[in-house]
Each structure stands twice: as structure tokens, then as C-alpha cells.
Design a protein around this motif. Structure first.
Motif, PDB file in Angstrom:
ATOM      1  N   THR A  85      14.516  28.895 -36.112  1.00 34.71           N
ATOM      2  CA  THR A  85      13.888  30.038 -35.459  1.00 34.71           C
ATOM      3  C   THR A  85      13.874  29.871 -33.944  1.00 34.71           C
ATOM      4  OG1 THR A  85      12.518  30.351 -37.424  1.00 34.71           O
ATOM      5  CG2 THR A  85      11.834  31.492 -35.429  1.00 34.71           C
ATOM      6  N   SER A  86      13.721  28.637 -33.484  1.00 35.71           N
ATOM      7  CA  SER A  86      13.709  28.417 -32.032  1.00 35.71           C
ATOM      8  C   SER A  86      15.077  28.707 -31.418  1.00 35.71           C
ATOM      9  CB  SER A  86      13.286  26.973 -31.712  1.00 35.71           C
ATOM     10  OG  SER A  86      14.327  26.049 -31.980  1.00 35.71           O
ATOM     11  N   VAL A  87      16.139  28.533 -32.201  1.00 32.83           N
ATOM     12  CA  VAL A  87      17.489  28.833 -31.708  1.00 32.83           C
ATOM     13  C   VAL A  87      17.780  30.332 -31.828  1.00 32.83           C
ATOM     14  CG1 VAL A  87      19.952  28.400 -32.055  1.00 32.83           C
ATOM     15  CG2 VAL A  87      18.325  26.506 -32.195  1.00 32.83           C
ATOM     16  N   ALA A  88      17.351  30.959 -32.946  1.00 36.67           N
ATOM     17  CA  ALA A  88      17.553  32.402 -33.125  1.00 36.67           C
ATOM     18  C   ALA A  88      16.741  33.202 -32.107  1.00 36.67           C
ATOM     19  CB  ALA A  88      17.163  32.811 -34.538  1.00 36.67           C
TER      20      ALA A  88
ATOM     21  N   VAL B 120      17.431  40.452 -35.634  1.00 38.97           N
ATOM     22  CA  VAL B 120      17.826  39.087 -36.003  1.00 38.97           C
ATOM     23  C   VAL B 120      17.978  39.019 -37.520  1.00 38.97           C
ATOM     24  CG1 VAL B 120      17.189  36.638 -36.010  1.00 38.97           C
ATOM     25  CG2 VAL B 120      16.556  38.083 -34.057  1.00 38.97           C
ATOM     26  N   VAL B 121      19.066  38.429 -37.975  1.00 41.83           N
ATOM     27  CA  VAL B 121      19.205  38.002 -39.365  1.00 41.83           C
ATOM     28  C   VAL B 121      19.382  36.492 -39.330  1.00 41.83           C
ATOM     29  CG1 VAL B 121      20.622  38.040 -41.449  1.00 41.83           C
ATOM     30  CG2 VAL B 121      20.182  40.154 -40.215  1.00 41.83           C
ATOM     31  N   GLN B 122      18.544  35.763 -40.057  1.00 40.44           N
ATOM     32  CA  GLN B 122      18.651  34.311 -40.064  1.00 40.44           C
ATOM     33  C   GLN B 122      18.612  33.797 -41.496  1.00 40.44           C
ATOM     34  OE1 GLN B 122      15.295  33.238 -37.531  1.00 40.44           O
ATOM     35  NE2 GLN B 122      13.920  33.046 -39.278  1.00 40.44           N
TER      36      GLN B 122
ATOM     37  N   VAL C  11      24.709  30.449 -33.952  1.00 39.81           N
ATOM     38  CA  VAL C  11      24.239  31.798 -33.635  1.00 39.81           C
ATOM     39  C   VAL C  11      25.377  32.587 -33.035  1.00 39.81           C
ATOM     40  CG1 VAL C  11      22.566  33.180 -32.341  1.00 39.81           C
ATOM     41  CG2 VAL C  11      21.926  30.913 -33.145  1.00 39.81           C
ATOM     42  N   GLY C  12      25.507  33.837 -33.480  1.00 41.55           N
ATOM     43  CA  GLY C  12      26.475  34.752 -32.890  1.00 41.55           C
ATOM     44  C   GLY C  12      25.886  36.140 -32.868  1.00 41.55           C
ATOM     45  N   ARG C  13      26.536  37.031 -32.112  1.00 37.49           N
ATOM     46  CA  ARG C  13      26.038  38.408 -31.987  1.00 37.49           C
ATOM     47  C   ARG C  13      26.981  39.382 -32.674  1.00 37.49           C
ATOM     48  NH1 ARG C  13      21.988  39.456 -28.377  1.00 37.49           N
ATOM     49  NH2 ARG C  13      21.367  37.694 -27.081  1.00 37.49           N
ATOM     50  N   ARG C  14      26.393  40.423 -33.262  1.00 43.26           N
ATOM     51  CA  ARG C  14      27.212  41.508 -33.794  1.00 43.26           C
ATOM     52  C   ARG C  14      27.758  42.318 -32.621  1.00 43.26           C
ATOM     53  NH1 ARG C  14      25.486  46.589 -37.787  1.00 43.26           N
ATOM     54  NH2 ARG C  14      27.562  47.543 -37.768  1.00 43.26           N
TER      55      ARG C  14
END
Length: 267
Positions: A33-36, A110-112, A263-266
Motif C-alpha cells: 500500500t505504501s508503494v501504491a 488504484v487496483v492492488q 506499479v504501473g499506470r493505465r
């Protein structure tokens, strides 16, 4: 692992899974969660949420004006998460028993997923679908096991079960999706390949002492429980003894839960 199998294994494992929460799942969930980095008022989908190891810190991060949907097929694990969320007063966190790959909602910031995507029958298609639930520019964050860590204990667990579960030997091998994302380079390439941009991967070192009795609790609280489903108490005792022997022979007295978080972005 299909949803029905996963639901049965992890619901049966609820007490042992919960016993490891403070030592393993919660710290790693906090790190994911800290990275997201969910922010106040954002909407988060936590896929394969278990007892809420990453969903609970996400709910704290988004605050009362945000929302977190925490999805898992294992009702027993969700019950643990619901109790903790209620005790913490997290009214913005909803736990739902469902196959996240058929989850009907979208528009998330966010989806994690904490150690979940490699259980999908088709990791690529499943993860693309989850990423598709994001708003444009939303973040997709996953954690996976580093290849030189957790993978050492699973073959020992399987070998310990084989004499009492010989059918495991003849079972068709399951795709080892985790091996496709068990280095920083592999995980980064995979996240780009499923269509994400601005990909970053962080490595997490996480090693702790492993007492034999704690190792058995971990066995029964993880996917390894599937090796011993349906065995009698006497058979379980035999598996436990062989598991301990295997750990001693391998000189394995620590649990290396080294992880990777990508982590990546849509677009």
C-alpha cells in the motif's frame, strides 16, 4: 487455481493464515500500500484481499471520503477482515465474497493485489481485466515473491505430502505463473506487456527466523494446505514429521519472504 479450489483451501486455512498475519501478511500488505500510495478520497480495489492486509491500510489512506472494495473468494478470511475493520471503525471498507475477475464495478484510482495475481487461471488475461477497471491514469500495483526466497519451502511441503497423497504425482502440473514474475526485470516486463506505462518495481527484503512449529502453521495457512486436504489426523502427523525432516535436511531455519512490488499506470 480455480476460484472454487482457492475458496476451499483458504477458508479452511483461516486460523493458521490469521496466525501469520502479524508476522508476514500485514507487514507486506502495508508495504504494498505504501508503494501504491492511495490518496484521500480515492477509490481502491483490493483483489484477492485475504484478511485485509493491504485493504485496511488502503482504507486508512483514502480516509472517510474515499472507498475500498476488498474482494476474495474465501469467506473465512473475509470474516477476519470484517471484524478488524469494524473494530477500527473503517466504514469506508467493504469486504465482498466474489471472484474478482467477474467484479462488475470500475472507475478505480488504484487496483492492488498482494500475492494474488499468480493464482488466476490465466494471469495475463485476469490482470488485464483488473487493470481495465482503473480510470485512465490509475495505478495497478501487485506484489509477487522473489524467485530465490519463498520458492524453497514449497517443494519440501509437496514432497512431505506425496507418500500420503500419491495422486499429486500424477496430477497435471499447474502453470507456475509466479516464476514469470519472480525477478524485478521479469515483473517490469510483464507489467509493460499487459499494457501499463510508467512501470516501477521495488525489491523488499524480508527474512525472519522459522521455528519448526511455526513452519507447520505456515504450511496449513498457505496454498500448501491444498497438498493435504482431506487427510486424516494420523496422515497429517506423518506429513508434518516428513516436512520437519525436509526442512532440517535443507538447513532451512529462516523464512525468506523476499518480495517484489510493481506499479504501473493505465494509459
Amino acid at each position: 487455481m480455480n476460484p472454487e479450489t482457492a475458496a476451499g483451501v483458504f477458508t479452511a486455512a483461516r486460523s493458521e493464515f490469521a496466525a501469520w498475519s502479524g508476522r508476514l501478511w500485514r507487514p507486506l500488505g502495508e508495504i504494498l500500500t505504501s508503494v501504491a500510495r492511495p490518496r484521500p478520497r480515492e477509490r481502491v480495489l483490493d483483489a484477492c484481499c485475504g484478511t485485509g492486509a493491504s485493504a485496511i491500510p488502503a482504507a486508512r489512506a483514502v480516509g472517510p471520503d474515499g472507498a475500498v472494495d476488498a474482494i476474495d473468494v474465501a469467506e473465512g478470511l473475509l470474516d477476519e477482515g470484517r471484524r478488524e475493520a469494524a473494530a477500527l471503525g473503517l466504514g469506508n471498507l467493504r469486504f465482498a465474497a466474489a471472484d474478482v475477475l467477474t467484479w462488475p464495478h470500475d472507475g478505480y484510482d488504484v487496483v492492488q493485489s498482494s500475492f494474488g495475481v499468480f493464482f488466476f487461471p490465466d494471469m495475463d488475461a485476469g490482470s488485464r481485466r483488473l487493470a481495465g477497471l482503473l480510470k485512465p491514469g490509475g495505478r495497478f500495483a501487485v506484489s509477487t515473491w522473489r524467485g530465490d526466497g519463498m520458492s524453497r519451502i514449497v517443494p519440501i511441503g509437496r514432497a512431505a505430502a506425496l507418500p500420503d497423497r500419491p495422486e499429486l504425482e500424477d496430477a497435471p502440473p499447474r502453470p507456475n505463473h509466479s516464476a514469470r514474475v519472480d525477478t524485478a526485470g521479469k515483473l517490469a516486463d510483464w507489467l509493460s506487456w499487459i499494457g501499463l506505462r510508467d512501470v516501477e518495481v521495488r525489491e523488499v527484503a524480508y527474512v525472519q527466523p522459522l521455528h519448526l512449529e511455526d513452519a507447520w502453521t505456515f504450511y496449513l495457512g498457505s496454498s500448501m494446505r491444498g497438498f493435504v486436504g482431506g487427510l486424516s489426523a494420523d496422515a497429517l502427523d506423518r506429513v508434518r514429521a516428513r516436512f520437519f525432516d525436509g526442512l532440517r535436511e535443507a538447513g532451512l531455519d529462516t523464512l525468506d519472504a523476499g518480495a517484489l512490488i510493481g506499479v504501473g499506470r493505465r494509459p
